[in-house]
Scaffold this active site. Structure first.
Site, PDB file in Angstrom:
ATOM      1  N   THR A 268      16.203  58.443  27.666  1.00  0.00           N
ATOM      2  CA  THR A 268      16.978  57.197  27.653  1.00  0.00           C
ATOM      3  C   THR A 268      17.041  56.646  26.234  1.00  0.00           C
ATOM      4  OG1 THR A 268      15.022  55.850  28.154  1.00  0.00           O
ATOM      5  CG2 THR A 268      16.302  56.674  30.017  1.00  0.00           C
ATOM      6  N   ASP A 295       8.012  51.638  36.808  1.00  0.00           N
ATOM      7  CA  ASP A 295       8.837  51.210  37.945  1.00  0.00           C
ATOM      8  C   ASP A 295      10.247  50.826  37.505  1.00  0.00           C
ATOM      9  OD1 ASP A 295       6.573  51.624  39.397  1.00  0.00           O
ATOM     10  OD2 ASP A 295       6.083  49.498  39.672  1.00  0.00           O
ATOM     11  N   GLY A 326       4.135  54.183  33.244  1.00  0.00           N
ATOM     12  CA  GLY A 326       4.331  52.789  32.887  1.00  0.00           C
ATOM     13  C   GLY A 326       3.030  52.034  32.738  1.00  0.00           C
TER      14      GLY A 326
END
Length: 340
Positions: A268, A295, A326
């Site tokens: 990303t 998440d 995360g």
């Protein structure tokens, strides 16, 4: 056990392979793995006794209506341990390893759900200056180097075919469950030609692959997966402590390699990049989506799928998974608790 007419017995294998060969085999079938084992076509007294015992046990189970379906069975021995015989059976339950040594018997079945894949490999050609003695290159599994069959680096002097079976066995502890990596290595060298040994190894590989994939066991020489599409990996490099990329390369990518699952990795680049990516791309080019991050990136991908006109089809046909990298990883913890 497969019978052959071209087999020529190998004599004095313990000297040929070295006394340390097979030393990593553990009495308790521990998680470090079972090292190289050699098919015993010589039918020693211990092997015959083990086969008879297995046949009797199978008859008892069949009479009780609870027998497992046995697809393949083979007797193996360890050159460095006298009077030690392994019976390896592939059933619809998993891979059964039965060890008999000096009258004592120990057995373990590795469930199919814990096996992720297997590969047939060849020994790697030794570099110049290394010892030409056979036992120097394969005296222990830690020294054995293997390569793909057509890599150009294979050792043509070793006609053996090596079947590596990869499993992640579920273990229990006070803190919960964890999976311990175990590698079972079977060495096929009953024949004088590599092609014949590889044919035996490939037969085991194909059956294991079919069972793990939930497919009916057939008898092809080489296994071909029904779904050849790649897996889509979407990784957020900013998740958590920023080590998602490192974790994927070190801990996740090797598992995909062991399972022989190809993948496309996309990193990303900004907020909502993953959401837009899955919303507009032809996601059916991939067999599933694995999100590496927290998440937030997972729900970003999920929302992107729901924004598609064909969202219902996409949700039904594309399995999704998450590799937690995360800060909180609440979703992954919830999923883990559910399957506990």
């Amino acid at each position: 056990m497969t019978t052959t007419t071209t087999y020529k017995p190998k004599v004095n294998l313990s000297e040929e392979l070295g006394e340390r060969h097979g030393r990593e085999i553990e009495d308790d079938f521990g998680g470090k793995g079972i090292a190289v084992v050699v098919p015993d076509r010589n039918a020693s007294a211990a092997a015959i006794e083990l086969q008879a015992e297995a046949a009797a046990h199978q008859m008892i189970l069949a009479a009780a209506g609870c027998a497992a379906t046995v697809y393949l069975t083979e007797t193996f021995y360890i050159s460095s341990k006298k009077n030690t015989v392994f019976e390896v059976r592939l059933t619809d339950k998993g891979l059964c390893l039965k060890k008999q040594s000096n009258g004592a018997t120990k057995e373990q079945t590795i469930p199919l759900k814990d096996i992720i894949g297997c590969r047939c490999l060849r020994s790697k050609r030794r570099s110049r200056g290394s010892s030409s003695c056979t036992c120097a290159s394969i005296s222990s599994s830690s020294q054995l180097k293997v390569v793909e069959e057509n890599s150009g680096e294979q050792d043509e002097t070793d006609v053996s075919a090596y079947l590596y079976i990869y499993a992640y066995i579920l273990k229990r502890s006070r803190r919960g469950g964890f999976r311990e990596r175990t590698t079972i290595t079977l060495r096929f060298r009953s024949f004088d030609r590599y092609e014949d040994n590889n044919r035996e190894a490939q037969k085991w590989r194909a059956s294991i692959k079919q069972l793990v994939a939930g497919e009916p066991v057939q008898k092809p020489v080489a296994y071909q997966p029904r779904d050849t599409r790649k897996m889509l990996i979407i990784l957020n490099p900013k998740s958590g402590s920023g080590k998602a990329r490192e974790m994927f390369q070190q801990r996740v990518a090797p598992i995909f390699a062991e399972a022989e699952i190809p993948y496309d990795l996309h990193i990303t680049k900004k907020s909502n990049w993953a959401r837009e990516f899955v919303r507009v791309r032809d996601v059916y080019l991939w067999r599933g989506i694995v999100v590496v991050g927290g998440d937030g990136i997972f729900f970003e991908v999920l929302n992107g799928l729901f924004e598609r006109e064909d969202w219902q089809t996409a949700i039904d046909e594309l399995p999704m998974g998450i590799i937690p990298c995360g800060s909180g990883n609440g979703l992954a913890k919830t999923v883990s608790f559910l399957y506990e």
